[in-house]
Enzyme design. Structure first.
Site, short mmCIF file in Angstrom:
data_model
loop_
_atom_site.label_atom_id
_atom_site.label_comp_id
_atom_site.label_asym_id
_atom_site.label_seq_id
_atom_site.Cartn_x
_atom_site.Cartn_y
_atom_site.Cartn_z
CG HIS A 63 38.13 39.73 37.31
ND1 HIS A 63 38.83 40.07 38.50
CD2 HIS A 63 37.63 38.38 37.37
CE1 HIS A 63 38.87 38.83 38.78
NE2 HIS A 63 38.26 38.01 38.26
CG ASP B 185 40.09 42.87 39.88
OD1 ASP B 185 38.82 42.97 39.74
OD2 ASP B 185 40.48 41.69 39.69
CB SER C 146 37.57 35.84 40.53
OG SER C 146 38.61 35.47 39.56
#
Length: 257
Positions: free
Chosen positions: A63, A104, A194
């Site tokens: 992402h 992801d 992230s």
């Protein structure tokens, strides 16, 4: 007047809390302790974390692609003193749609391979994690919801959550994930972390993926990581096709060239 004093005191405490706390309720990473950590950046600065698995390949979250990263900063816990290296190519997992649906994971091929790099080992196969096992997560992300990114790397201990317990807490949970931190604790990751690794037993076993409603103050649901052990063949294929090298999982410990 008394109300104003209370407000100012709260403001000061909040500001100091933002400086002192790492990720969420962590602390400053010891100097040179996690030199495999990478800040993934675009022209505006830091957007995600990542980690080196060879001298020119970085693992991060898929992402993070949507932030249009252009380069990474590596070699130092303080982003002001790190080395900037351009991203040559991005490899997003072909099944990725969103963090909530899984897969992801993304690899970044760096434009240069000069010098020796500290890398982190990937698991040899599916790693056996036990509930309440203590692992670490690190990053330059926010220290609270709505906060700011930090300039120095922060790290925090998080406990692994039993997979069935995690599934019971989330109404929908993708396959191939690990849960650690967040649920029942005050520790975990936040926005800007992230792509960073969940480190257990010295291995990068997970990739920071998502938490609940971007809430860091603090979520009632577990933090979710991509389970790297489920993607070792995919990683090996990318490295073989674009680096001319077949890398078996057990070899990651030795890639310092």
């Amino acid at each position: 007047m008394f109300g104003l004093q209370k407000f100012l005191l709260l403001l000061v405490l909040t500001c100091f809390g933002q400086l002192v706390h790492g990720i969420i309720h962590g602390g400053k990473a010891p100097e040179s302790s996690m030199r495999y950590m990478v800040s993934v950046q675009n022209n505006g600065g830091h957007v995600c974390g990542g980690f080196l698995i060879t001298n020119n390949f970085v693992v991060t979250a898929a992402h993070c692609y949507h932030y249009h990263p252009t380069h990474v900063v590596l070699g130092n816990h303080n982003l002001k003193n790190g080395q900037m290296v351009a991203i040559k190519k991005k490899f997003v997992h072909n099944s990725y749609e969103s963090p909530e649906t899984g897969d992801d994971i993304m690899l970044l091929q760096l434009a240069t391979t000069n010098g020796l790099r500290d890398v982190i080992q990937l698991p040899h196969a599916e790693i056996d994690l036990t509930a309440n096992e203590v692992c670490q997560v690190a990053g330059w992300g926010k220290t609270m919801s709505g906060g700011k990114y930090v300039g120095e790397l922060r790290v925090v201990d998080v406990s692994v959550i039993n997979p069935q317990v995690c599934k019971n807490q989330w109404s929908q949970l993708p396959a191939n994930v690990i849960c650690a931190g967040g649920y029942g604790t005050s520790k975990g990751f936040c926005q800007g972390d992230s792509g960073g690794p969940l480190v257990c037993k010295g291995f990068a076993v997970g990739i920071v993926s998502f938490n609940h409603n971007r809430n860091c103050n603090y979520p009632e649901l577990p933090n979710v990581y991509t389970d790297i052990s489920k993607y070792l063949q995919w990683i090996d294929m990318i490295l073989h096709n674009h680096q001319g090298l077949t890398v078996k999982p057990h070899m990651f410990c030795c890639l310092h060239y």
